[in-house]
Design a protein around this motif. Structure first.
Motif, PDB file in Angstrom:
ATOM      1  N   ARG A   1      38.032  26.510  29.240  1.00 54.42           N
ATOM      2  CA  ARG A   1      38.564  27.604  29.956  1.00 54.42           C
ATOM      3  C   ARG A   1      38.297  28.886  30.521  1.00 54.42           C
ATOM      4  O   ARG A   1      38.394  29.265  31.529  1.00 54.42           O
ATOM      5  N   ILE A   2      38.395  29.532  29.372  1.00 54.17           N
ATOM      6  CA  ILE A   2      38.570  30.947  29.440  1.00 54.17           C
ATOM      7  C   ILE A   2      37.168  30.837  30.059  1.00 54.17           C
ATOM      8  O   ILE A   2      37.017  32.356  30.983  1.00 54.17           O
ATOM      9  N   LEU A   3      36.189  31.127  29.524  1.00 60.93           N
ATOM     10  CA  LEU A   3      34.473  31.050  30.053  1.00 60.93           C
ATOM     11  C   LEU A   3      35.286  30.262  31.943  1.00 60.93           C
ATOM     12  O   LEU A   3      34.500  31.448  33.380  1.00 60.93           O
ATOM     13  N   CYS A   4      35.789  29.688  32.305  1.00 61.66           N
ATOM     14  CA  CYS A   4      35.965  29.385  33.781  1.00 61.66           C
ATOM     15  C   CYS A   4      36.771  30.723  34.616  1.00 61.66           C
ATOM     16  O   CYS A   4      36.862  31.029  35.818  1.00 61.66           O
ATOM     17  N   ILE A   5      37.407  30.441  33.802  1.00 59.86           N
ATOM     18  CA  ILE A   5      38.473  32.038  34.632  1.00 59.86           C
ATOM     19  C   ILE A   5      37.760  33.055  35.136  1.00 59.86           C
ATOM     20  O   ILE A   5      37.299  34.046  35.621  1.00 59.86           O
ATOM     21  N   VAL A   6      36.552  33.789  33.794  1.00 58.80           N
ATOM     22  CA  VAL A   6      35.749  34.506  33.645  1.00 58.80           C
ATOM     23  C   VAL A   6      34.917  34.792  35.171  1.00 58.80           C
ATOM     24  O   VAL A   6      34.289  35.552  35.544  1.00 58.80           O
ATOM     25  N   LEU A   7      34.142  33.319  35.015  1.00 60.51           N
ATOM     26  CA  LEU A   7      33.483  33.219  35.907  1.00 60.51           C
ATOM     27  C   LEU A   7      34.153  33.330  37.737  1.00 60.51           C
ATOM     28  O   LEU A   7      33.455  33.662  38.138  1.00 60.51           O
ATOM     29  N   ILE A   8      35.397  32.686  37.854  1.00 61.95           N
ATOM     30  CA  ILE A   8      36.092  32.800  39.153  1.00 61.95           C
ATOM     31  C   ILE A   8      36.410  34.649  39.224  1.00 61.95           C
ATOM     32  O   ILE A   8      36.072  34.791  40.356  1.00 61.95           O
TER      33      ILE A   8
ATOM     34  N   ILE B   1      42.335  34.721  43.175  1.00 61.56           N
ATOM     35  CA  ILE B   1      43.176  35.393  42.942  1.00 61.56           C
ATOM     36  C   ILE B   1      44.646  34.320  42.369  1.00 61.56           C
ATOM     37  O   ILE B   1      45.129  34.260  40.826  1.00 61.56           O
ATOM     38  N   GLY B   2      44.783  33.580  43.217  1.00 60.48           N
ATOM     39  CA  GLY B   2      45.617  32.996  42.996  1.00 60.48           C
ATOM     40  C   GLY B   2      45.525  31.437  41.754  1.00 60.48           C
ATOM     41  O   GLY B   2      46.874  30.988  40.703  1.00 60.48           O
ATOM     42  N   THR B   3      44.274  31.023  41.818  1.00 60.33           N
ATOM     43  CA  THR B   3      44.143  29.946  40.991  1.00 60.33           C
ATOM     44  C   THR B   3      43.808  31.128  38.987  1.00 60.33           C
ATOM     45  O   THR B   3      44.899  30.861  38.474  1.00 60.33           O
ATOM     46  N   VAL B   4      43.734  32.102  39.136  1.00 61.54           N
ATOM     47  CA  VAL B   4      43.790  32.925  37.762  1.00 61.54           C
ATOM     48  C   VAL B   4      44.768  33.309  37.108  1.00 61.54           C
ATOM     49  O   VAL B   4      45.862  33.315  36.370  1.00 61.54           O
ATOM     50  N   GLY B   5      45.251  33.849  38.643  1.00 58.51           N
ATOM     51  CA  GLY B   5      46.862  34.395  37.498  1.00 58.51           C
ATOM     52  C   GLY B   5      48.010  32.788  37.653  1.00 58.51           C
ATOM     53  O   GLY B   5      48.443  33.230  36.717  1.00 58.51           O
ATOM     54  N   THR B   6      47.454  32.223  38.117  1.00 58.80           N
ATOM     55  CA  THR B   6      48.343  30.927  37.982  1.00 58.80           C
ATOM     56  C   THR B   6      47.761  30.439  36.466  1.00 58.80           C
ATOM     57  O   THR B   6      48.961  29.846  35.930  1.00 58.80           O
TER      58      THR B   6
ATOM     59  N   GLY C   1      32.846  35.738  40.157  1.00 61.36           N
ATOM     60  CA  GLY C   1      32.874  35.391  41.648  1.00 61.36           C
ATOM     61  C   GLY C   1      33.581  36.168  43.179  1.00 61.36           C
ATOM     62  O   GLY C   1      32.877  36.234  43.694  1.00 61.36           O
ATOM     63  N   ILE C   2      34.793  36.320  42.520  1.00 66.39           N
ATOM     64  CA  ILE C   2      36.320  37.591  42.460  1.00 66.39           C
ATOM     65  C   ILE C   2      35.103  39.067  42.771  1.00 66.39           C
ATOM     66  O   ILE C   2      34.966  39.365  44.401  1.00 66.39           O
ATOM     67  N   ALA C   3      34.798  39.338  42.110  1.00 64.40           N
ATOM     68  CA  ALA C   3      34.339  40.876  42.230  1.00 64.40           C
ATOM     69  C   ALA C   3      32.635  40.677  43.284  1.00 64.40           C
ATOM     70  O   ALA C   3      32.455  41.938  43.738  1.00 64.40           O
ATOM     71  N   GLY C   4      32.215  39.725  42.878  1.00 62.72           N
ATOM     72  CA  GLY C   4      31.069  39.648  43.827  1.00 62.72           C
ATOM     73  C   GLY C   4      30.798  39.723  44.937  1.00 62.72           C
ATOM     74  O   GLY C   4      30.387  40.511  45.857  1.00 62.72           O
ATOM     75  N   LEU C   5      32.121  39.284  45.545  1.00 65.83           N
ATOM     76  CA  LEU C   5      32.163  39.165  47.146  1.00 65.83           C
ATOM     77  C   LEU C   5      32.706  40.556  47.898  1.00 65.83           C
ATOM     78  O   LEU C   5      32.263  40.796  48.013  1.00 65.83           O
ATOM     79  N   LYS C   6      33.666  40.795  46.345  1.00 62.80           N
ATOM     80  CA  LYS C   6      34.452  42.392  47.348  1.00 62.80           C
ATOM     81  C   LYS C   6      33.162  42.952  47.299  1.00 62.80           C
ATOM     82  O   LYS C   6      33.062  43.681  47.604  1.00 62.80           O
TER      83      LYS C   6
END
Length: 108
Positions: free
Chosen positions: A86-93, A65-70, A96-101
């Motif tokens: 860069r946008i693709l990397c944000i989407v991947l993060i 969350i911190g990385t994407v938000g920043t 990953g967050i959604a998957g972990l949840k």
């Protein structure tokens, strides 16, 4: 409620990451104070989330969350590059967050 605390912790992480830029090496008093307050609140809400969430999941989501938000803040307000990779990397993060949840809910 733990996921809500984790989201709030991530929000404050974005705040302190951005705030550091405005402290000018911790020489500006008000930005420095606000940044420290955001740090304390971020860690406090993270600690509340850790009462019920697995540590590895909570930490990964918090930093995500911190990385994407920043990064998004930097693109919008600091005119940092917003190229496709860069946008693709944000989407991947975010994926990953959604998957972990989702995996955390399935295990619980």
């Amino acid at each position: 409620m733990s996921w809500f605390y984790l989201f709030i912790a991530g929000f404050f992480e974005v705040g302190w990451a951005i705030g550091i830029k405005y402290t000018h090496g911790w020489t500006k008093l008000l930005p420095s104070i606000l940044t420290i307050v955001a740090m304390i609140l971020s860690f406090y809400f993270l600690s509340l989330a850790l009462k019920n969430l697995p540590m590895g999941t909570a930490y990964a989501v918090w930093t995500g969350i911190g990385t994407v938000g920043t990064v998004i803040f930097g693109i919008i307000y600091f005119k940092e590059p917003a190229d496709l990779l860069r946008i693709l990397c944000i989407v991947l993060i975010v994926t990953g967050i959604a998957g972990l949840k989702l995996l955390s809910e399935r295990a619980g």
